[in-house]
Write a protein that holds these residues in place. Sequence first.
Motif, PDB file in Angstrom:
ATOM      1  N   LYS A 191       0.834  -1.195   0.000  1.00  0.00           N
ATOM      2  CA  LYS A 191       0.000   0.000   0.000  1.00  0.00           C
ATOM      3  C   LYS A 191       0.872   1.250   0.000  1.00  0.00           C
ATOM      4  O   LYS A 191       1.948   1.280   0.599  1.00  0.00           O
ATOM      5  N   VAL A 192       0.371   2.299  -0.676  1.00  0.00           N
ATOM      6  CA  VAL A 192       1.080   3.581  -0.744  1.00  0.00           C
ATOM      7  C   VAL A 192       0.121   4.684  -0.334  1.00  0.00           C
ATOM      8  O   VAL A 192      -1.002   4.759  -0.835  1.00  0.00           O
ATOM      9  N   ALA A 214       0.198   6.820  -7.848  1.00  0.00           N
ATOM     10  CA  ALA A 214       1.197   5.821  -7.469  1.00  0.00           C
ATOM     11  C   ALA A 214       0.746   4.436  -7.909  1.00  0.00           C
ATOM     12  O   ALA A 214      -0.412   4.059  -7.712  1.00  0.00           O
ATOM     13  N   SER A 215       1.670   3.678  -8.492  1.00  0.00           N
ATOM     14  CA  SER A 215       1.374   2.317  -8.953  1.00  0.00           C
ATOM     15  C   SER A 215       2.424   1.358  -8.406  1.00  0.00           C
ATOM     16  O   SER A 215       3.634   1.604  -8.528  1.00  0.00           O
ATOM     17  N   VAL A 223       7.661   0.898  -6.686  1.00  0.00           N
ATOM     18  CA  VAL A 223       6.518   1.809  -6.739  1.00  0.00           C
ATOM     19  C   VAL A 223       6.870   2.921  -7.721  1.00  0.00           C
ATOM     20  O   VAL A 223       7.912   3.571  -7.587  1.00  0.00           O
ATOM     21  N   GLN A 224       6.020   3.104  -8.710  1.00  0.00           N
ATOM     22  CA  GLN A 224       6.224   4.166  -9.705  1.00  0.00           C
ATOM     23  C   GLN A 224       5.216   5.274  -9.429  1.00  0.00           C
ATOM     24  O   GLN A 224       4.010   5.019  -9.350  1.00  0.00           O
ATOM     25  N   ILE A 225       5.715   6.497  -9.277  1.00  0.00           N
ATOM     26  CA  ILE A 225       4.859   7.625  -8.912  1.00  0.00           C
ATOM     27  C   ILE A 225       4.954   8.709  -9.983  1.00  0.00           C
ATOM     28  O   ILE A 225       6.046   9.163 -10.313  1.00  0.00           O
ATOM     29  N   GLU A 245      10.706   6.656  -9.004  1.00  0.00           N
ATOM     30  CA  GLU A 245      10.499   5.276  -8.558  1.00  0.00           C
ATOM     31  C   GLU A 245      11.152   5.031  -7.205  1.00  0.00           C
ATOM     32  O   GLU A 245      12.241   5.546  -6.924  1.00  0.00           O
ATOM     33  N   PHE A 246      10.462   4.259  -6.373  1.00  0.00           N
ATOM     34  CA  PHE A 246      10.997   3.763  -5.111  1.00  0.00           C
ATOM     35  C   PHE A 246      11.096   2.241  -5.224  1.00  0.00           C
ATOM     36  O   PHE A 246      10.197   1.597  -5.772  1.00  0.00           O
ATOM     37  N   SER A 247      12.185   1.688  -4.709  1.00  0.00           N
ATOM     38  CA  SER A 247      12.366   0.234  -4.720  1.00  0.00           C
ATOM     39  C   SER A 247      12.282  -0.307  -3.302  1.00  0.00           C
ATOM     40  O   SER A 247      12.709   0.347  -2.344  1.00  0.00           O
ATOM     41  N   CYS A 248      11.752  -1.515  -3.188  1.00  0.00           N
ATOM     42  CA  CYS A 248      11.615  -2.176  -1.888  1.00  0.00           C
ATOM     43  C   CYS A 248      12.586  -3.354  -1.855  1.00  0.00           C
ATOM     44  O   CYS A 248      12.542  -4.225  -2.730  1.00  0.00           O
ATOM     45  N   ASP A 249      13.473  -3.372  -0.854  1.00  0.00           N
ATOM     46  CA  ASP A 249      14.406  -4.493  -0.776  1.00  0.00           C
ATOM     47  C   ASP A 249      13.754  -5.678  -0.057  1.00  0.00           C
ATOM     48  O   ASP A 249      12.575  -5.626   0.335  1.00  0.00           O
TER      49      ASP A 249
END
Length: 255
Positions: A191-192, A214-215, A223-225, A245-249
């Motif tokens: 979720k964002v 946000a997707s 997550v691409q915003i 873009e944000f990346s989740c490790d």
Amino acid sequence: MNIKREFERSLPDSLILTDEEKRKIRSRINEKTIVQIRYKPILVSVLSLLLLFIILAPALSMDRLITGSSIPLTATKKQQYYEQYLQIVEKAMEQKTGISIEVAPKESFEETDWVTPREYNNMIQAHVDSFLQEEKKVLASLPIEHAVMNSDGVASKKKYLYFSDMVTSVLVSGTFKTEYDDDAARQVVSKVNNITSKIAGSSSGEWEQTFYDASVIDGGKKVQIQIEGVFSLNNISTEKAFTIEFSCDERGKMN
């Protein structure tokens, strides 16, 4: 008429010519005949060129009219062109590239400024393309920024924005909820919330965010915003749209 025969009849019977004199006379007669015959191809060529010009002249005039032409435009035609210029610029500005384009007042147009709407559109698009190429070049030379995440799950990341002859940066922040995914055997974004952006650090100007979307992509790993806003500096405001873009490790940390 046979010139040679008439000439021979006109000669006195007592006149005696040498072989050399006869040869010269025959040569002159033949030379005159050849010159008279050569006039005909020249006349045909001239007439052919004249006919070709008559056929092509209307087409050439129409071509000059279509391509922006030396024929003065009427006031009505200028108004129609100007309205199309406004539509072309409005469409270009809808891209929100960070470039400011305006149509000059109609009264300031010189006769040479009036071009066809197609030519005007090509000119504006070339201007936009040149700006985007320069933006790509400038941003590629800047350092890659990583996100900073606090204990509340809020992650912030700096994004550089290019405007004409200057670079500024905004800080994009959001709340990212992660959970463990059995299939992926790792943490993923589920979720964002609360995506915001503001001028970062000591950057000049002001930034007002007007929209975001946000997707969650790549199975929750990214997550691409998409963000839109208005940048203002020295009483000049310019719309800008960009993607971050944000990346989740694997542990659920955003970067």
